[in-house]
Design a protein around this motif. Structure first.
Motif, PDB file in Angstrom:
ATOM      1  N   MET A   1       0.855  -1.188   0.000  1.00  0.00           N
ATOM      2  CA  MET A   1       0.000   0.000   0.000  1.00  0.00           C
ATOM      3  C   MET A   1       0.891   1.237   0.000  1.00  0.00           C
ATOM      4  SD  MET A   1      -1.986   0.909   3.543  1.00  0.00           S
ATOM      5  CE  MET A   1      -0.660   1.131   4.716  1.00  0.00           C
ATOM      6  N   TYR A   2       0.441   2.248  -0.739  1.00  0.00           N
ATOM      7  CA  TYR A   2       1.210   3.486  -0.766  1.00  0.00           C
ATOM      8  C   TYR A   2       0.962   4.287   0.506  1.00  0.00           C
ATOM      9  CZ  TYR A   2       2.789   3.006  -5.533  1.00  0.00           C
ATOM     10  OH  TYR A   2       3.419   2.567  -6.654  1.00  0.00           O
ATOM     11  N   VAL A   3       2.041   4.718   1.115  1.00  0.00           N
ATOM     12  CA  VAL A   3       1.956   5.577   2.294  1.00  0.00           C
ATOM     13  C   VAL A   3       2.171   7.024   1.857  1.00  0.00           C
ATOM     14  CG1 VAL A   3       3.053   6.134   4.493  1.00  0.00           C
ATOM     15  CG2 VAL A   3       2.749   3.742   3.820  1.00  0.00           C
ATOM     16  N   CYS A   4       3.196   7.220   1.051  1.00  0.00           N
ATOM     17  CA  CYS A   4       3.531   8.561   0.568  1.00  0.00           C
ATOM     18  C   CYS A   4       3.242   8.634  -0.931  1.00  0.00           C
ATOM     19  CB  CYS A   4       5.007   8.833   0.846  1.00  0.00           C
ATOM     20  SG  CYS A   4       5.560  10.452   0.281  1.00  0.00           S
ATOM     21  N   LEU A   5       2.158   9.314  -1.249  1.00  0.00           N
ATOM     22  CA  LEU A   5       1.767   9.422  -2.666  1.00  0.00           C
ATOM     23  C   LEU A   5       2.685  10.377  -3.413  1.00  0.00           C
ATOM     24  CD1 LEU A   5      -2.120   9.503  -2.362  1.00  0.00           C
ATOM     25  CD2 LEU A   5      -0.660   7.595  -3.030  1.00  0.00           C
ATOM     26  N   CYS A   6       3.161  11.396  -2.754  1.00  0.00           N
ATOM     27  CA  CYS A   6       4.031  12.370  -3.427  1.00  0.00           C
ATOM     28  C   CYS A   6       5.300  11.715  -3.952  1.00  0.00           C
ATOM     29  CB  CYS A   6       4.403  13.495  -2.471  1.00  0.00           C
ATOM     30  SG  CYS A   6       3.025  14.505  -1.960  1.00  0.00           S
ATOM     31  N   ARG A   7       5.882  10.815  -3.166  1.00  0.00           N
ATOM     32  CA  ARG A   7       7.152  10.181  -3.533  1.00  0.00           C
ATOM     33  C   ARG A   7       6.992   8.718  -3.918  1.00  0.00           C
ATOM     34  NH1 ARG A   7      11.305  14.214  -3.515  1.00  0.00           N
ATOM     35  NH2 ARG A   7      10.129  15.963  -2.706  1.00  0.00           N
ATOM     36  N   GLY A   8       5.754   8.214  -3.902  1.00  0.00           N
ATOM     37  CA  GLY A   8       5.515   6.823  -4.304  1.00  0.00           C
ATOM     38  C   GLY A   8       6.175   5.807  -3.386  1.00  0.00           C
ATOM     39  N   ILE A   9       6.077   6.040  -2.071  1.00  0.00           N
ATOM     40  CA  ILE A   9       6.710   5.145  -1.096  1.00  0.00           C
ATOM     41  C   ILE A   9       5.661   4.230  -0.481  1.00  0.00           C
ATOM     42  CG2 ILE A   9       8.150   5.013   0.983  1.00  0.00           C
ATOM     43  CD1 ILE A   9       9.470   6.596  -1.239  1.00  0.00           C
ATOM     44  N   THR A  10       5.965   2.935  -0.429  1.00  0.00           N
ATOM     45  CA  THR A  10       5.021   1.963   0.125  1.00  0.00           C
ATOM     46  C   THR A  10       5.376   1.600   1.568  1.00  0.00           C
ATOM     47  OG1 THR A  10       6.329   0.064  -0.585  1.00  0.00           O
ATOM     48  CG2 THR A  10       4.719   0.946  -2.173  1.00  0.00           C
ATOM     49  N   ASP A  11       4.396   0.975   2.232  1.00  0.00           N
ATOM     50  CA  ASP A  11       4.646   0.514   3.605  1.00  0.00           C
ATOM     51  C   ASP A  11       5.750  -0.538   3.625  1.00  0.00           C
ATOM     52  OD1 ASP A  11       2.828  -1.200   2.259  1.00  0.00           O
ATOM     53  OD2 ASP A  11       2.221  -2.083   4.158  1.00  0.00           O
ATOM     54  N   THR A  12       5.836  -1.354   2.575  1.00  0.00           N
ATOM     55  CA  THR A  12       6.886  -2.376   2.510  1.00  0.00           C
ATOM     56  C   THR A  12       8.268  -1.735   2.481  1.00  0.00           C
ATOM     57  OG1 THR A  12       5.380  -3.789   1.282  1.00  0.00           O
ATOM     58  CG2 THR A  12       7.703  -4.384   1.204  1.00  0.00           C
TER      59      THR A  12
END
Ligand code: FES
Length: 56
Positions: A1-12
Motif C-alpha cells: 500500500m502506498y503511504v507517501c503518494l508524493c514520492r511513491g513510497i510503500t509501507d513495505t
C-alpha cells in the motif's frame, strides 16, 4: 500500500528500511524522501515505524 503518494513510497519500503536500521523518521526521510513534500504521510509513516519496532 502506498503511504507517501508524493514520492511513491510503500509501507513495505518503510518496513524494510526500519529493519535495515533506519528506526527514526528523520533517517527515513533522508533515505526514502518519505514526507519530503506535502507531509500528509508523516503520521502514517511514524505509525509504521512504531509497529515495526514493536515486533522486534
Ligand atoms: Fe508523502 Fe506528500 S504524501 S510527502
Amino acid at each position: 500500500m502506498y503511504v507517501c503518494l508524493c514520492r511513491g513510497i510503500t509501507d513495505t519500503q518503510i518496513r524494510k528500511a526500519v529493519q535495515a536500521g533506519k528506526t527514526e523518521f528523520r533517517q527515513l526521510k533522508q533515505s526514502l524522501e518519505v514526507g519530503a513534500q506535502c507531509g500528509k504521510c508523516v503520521r502514517m509513516a511514524m505509525e509504521i515505524i512504531a509497529a515495526e519496532l514493536d515486533k522486534t
